[in-house]
Design a protein around this motif. Structure first.
Motif, mmCIF file in Angstrom:
data_model
loop_
_atom_site.group_PDB
_atom_site.id
_atom_site.type_symbol
_atom_site.label_atom_id
_atom_site.label_comp_id
_atom_site.label_asym_id
_atom_site.label_seq_id
_atom_site.Cartn_x
_atom_site.Cartn_y
_atom_site.Cartn_z
ATOM 1 N N GLU A 28 0.574 -0.924 0.167
ATOM 2 C CA GLU A 28 -0.342 0.342 0.189
ATOM 3 C C GLU A 28 0.695 1.676 0.123
ATOM 4 N N GLU A 29 1.529 1.418 0.753
ATOM 5 C CA GLU A 29 3.121 2.632 0.784
ATOM 6 C C GLU A 29 3.247 2.509 -0.871
ATOM 7 N N ARG A 30 4.130 1.367 -1.054
ATOM 8 C CA ARG A 30 4.813 1.755 -2.194
ATOM 9 C C ARG A 30 3.267 2.315 -3.343
ATOM 10 N N HIS A 31 2.399 2.094 -3.276
ATOM 11 C CA HIS A 31 1.880 2.105 -4.237
ATOM 12 C C HIS A 31 1.302 3.353 -4.451
ATOM 13 N N ASP A 32 0.793 3.972 -2.446
ATOM 14 C CA ASP A 32 0.648 5.303 -3.416
ATOM 15 C C ASP A 32 1.195 6.234 -3.159
ATOM 16 N N THR A 33 3.027 5.808 -2.386
ATOM 17 C CA THR A 33 3.548 7.008 -3.366
ATOM 18 C C THR A 33 4.269 7.008 -4.920
ATOM 19 N N TYR A 34 4.064 6.667 -5.354
ATOM 20 C CA TYR A 34 3.921 6.196 -6.884
ATOM 21 C C TYR A 34 2.619 7.030 -7.214
ATOM 22 N N MET A 35 1.087 6.907 -6.824
ATOM 23 C CA MET A 35 0.647 7.380 -7.481
ATOM 24 C C MET A 35 0.876 8.919 -6.820
ATOM 25 N N GLU A 36 1.082 9.529 -6.039
ATOM 26 C CA GLU A 36 1.369 10.862 -6.126
ATOM 27 C C GLU A 36 2.675 11.521 -6.131
ATOM 28 N N GLY A 37 2.591 10.936 -7.116
ATOM 29 C CA GLY A 37 3.726 11.617 -8.173
ATOM 30 C C GLY A 37 5.357 11.707 -8.125
ATOM 31 N N THR A 38 5.979 10.760 -7.183
ATOM 32 C CA THR A 38 7.388 10.650 -6.465
ATOM 33 C C THR A 38 7.568 10.423 -7.899
ATOM 34 N N SER A 39 9.065 10.636 -7.632
ATOM 35 C CA SER A 39 10.318 9.794 -9.029
ATOM 36 C C SER A 39 10.180 8.460 -9.339
ATOM 37 N N LEU A 40 9.585 7.888 -8.441
ATOM 38 C CA LEU A 40 9.328 5.905 -8.740
ATOM 39 C C LEU A 40 8.952 5.816 -10.067
ATOM 40 N N ARG A 41 10.100 5.165 -10.974
ATOM 41 C CA ARG A 41 9.520 4.698 -12.498
ATOM 42 C C ARG A 41 8.138 3.891 -12.670
ATOM 43 N N SER A 42 8.180 3.374 -11.933
ATOM 44 C CA SER A 42 6.801 2.105 -11.613
ATOM 45 C C SER A 42 6.585 1.772 -10.381
ATOM 46 N N PRO A 43 5.339 1.142 -10.115
ATOM 47 C CA PRO A 43 4.885 0.318 -9.024
ATOM 48 C C PRO A 43 6.413 -0.642 -8.495
ATOM 49 N N LEU A 44 6.883 -1.115 -9.909
ATOM 50 C CA LEU A 44 7.696 -1.818 -9.015
ATOM 51 C C LEU A 44 8.490 -2.040 -8.346
ATOM 52 N N THR A 45 9.197 -0.751 -8.563
ATOM 53 C CA THR A 45 10.368 -0.721 -8.032
ATOM 54 C C THR A 45 10.380 0.985 -6.842
ATOM 55 N N ASP A 46 11.342 0.998 -6.187
ATOM 56 C CA ASP A 46 11.670 1.609 -4.561
ATOM 57 C C ASP A 46 12.161 2.885 -5.456
#
Length: 311
Positions: free
Chosen positions: A258-276
């Protein structure tokens, strides 16, 4: 290449199919996370008026040893034989809008000829636009809405709906080739990839079919009855929640997703939901393994209560 028209027979009478309909396609094959495509096809054919317009040659396209037909053995004789089918249907949605629906098995052979045959049918019926759906497993939590990746040439849909836009190479399926060829011709084409929680990929997850229908509606304006799927999805999700909440370790693991998903959806520099944040793969495989083992251990066959639902 042999004539594409040799792969199918148009069985509808002349004038049955009006020009300018939408074409929706859903083929079961290489991957169908959550049983999304299979459920979507069965649901539409079960709930909407439909007639067969064209039927493809199963013998020419199917590897029977890979996907064997179902036979019925009745005590001492065979009473039924059900081969897989690939058909084009004329359907009517809940508001009386008609559309074409290509449904059945994904061809094992002759992809180029099959693609040319689909294009022939698109041109024969002057199809307005084509939309198709498939589903892949992703390390995302079941507690968040199922997202989609959108491909094709309808930019407005890509801009408004596509939450993950990777640049990658992956195994294709037959409808990828259909999309590619139709895009070359300038035909309006949209592909929806449902991003399904990977620990539920081998179940029949009703919400995947619901999101598939909602995606098709967004692209076509077609309206489908969805009350039954919504209720089945609520019941299914409740069972998963009960099982996860009963195990604190699993609950922590889902919370990590959930945390990784929410961080990605907030528009961080994550390249995809697969990466930290560092771009490295998280421990999603370990999460998946533990969740799969736990959920598999609680499937209906092992449930002393006799519950016949997937979980």
């Amino acid at each position: 290449m042999e004539e594409p028209s040799g792969l199918y027979d148009v069985v509808a009478e002349d004038g049955l199919v009006p020009d300018g309909l939408n074409l929706v396609a859903a083929l079961t094959g290489f991957t169908d996370a959550g049983g999304a495509v299979a459920q979507l096809g069965e649901y539409l054919l079960d709930t909407l008026d439909n007639r067969v317009v064209a039927e493809f040659d199963t013998d020419a396209l199917l590897d029977y040893r890979a996907r064997r037909p179902i036979i019925t053995f009745d005590q001492d004789h065979l009473s039924d034989y059900r081969p897989q089918t690939l058909r084009l249907y004329l359907m009517t949605d809940e508001l009386g809008q008609r559309f074409l629906f290509l449904n059945g098995f994904e061809p094992d052979f002759q992809w180029e000829r099959f693609t040319a045959a689909v294009i022939e049918l698109v041109q024969l019926f002057h199809v307005k636009a084509t939309t198709w759906v498939h589903a892949i497993p992703m390390p995302v939590p079941h507690t968040r809405p199922i997202s989609v990746t959108v491909s094709g040439n309808r930019i407005e849909l890509i801009d408004s709906m596509s939450v993950w836009r990777p640049s990658t190479q992956a195994p294709g399926n037959a409808l990828h080739l259909v999309e590619y060829r139709l895009q070359e011709l300038g035909h309006p084409i949209t592909g929806f990839v449902l991003l399904v929680p990977h620990y539920l990929a081998d179940t029949e997850y009703p919400t995947t079919a619901l999101v598939g229908l909602e995606s098709i509606s967004s692209a076509t304006g077609l309206i489908f009855p969805t009350d039954r799927l919504r209720e089945e999805g609520r019941l299914f999700a409740g069972k998963i929640d009960e099982q996860v909440e009963s195990n604190p370790e699993l609950a922590r693991l889902v919370h990590t997703l959930e945390e990784r998903h929410d961080t990605y959806m907030e528009g961080t520099s994550l390249r995809s939901p697969l990466t930290d944040i560092d771009g490295a793969l998280p421990s999603a495989d370990e999460i998946a393994d533990e969740l799969e083992r736990f959920l598999a251990g609680n499937r209906p066959g092992d449930d002393p209560s006799g519950d016949s639902r997937p979980l």
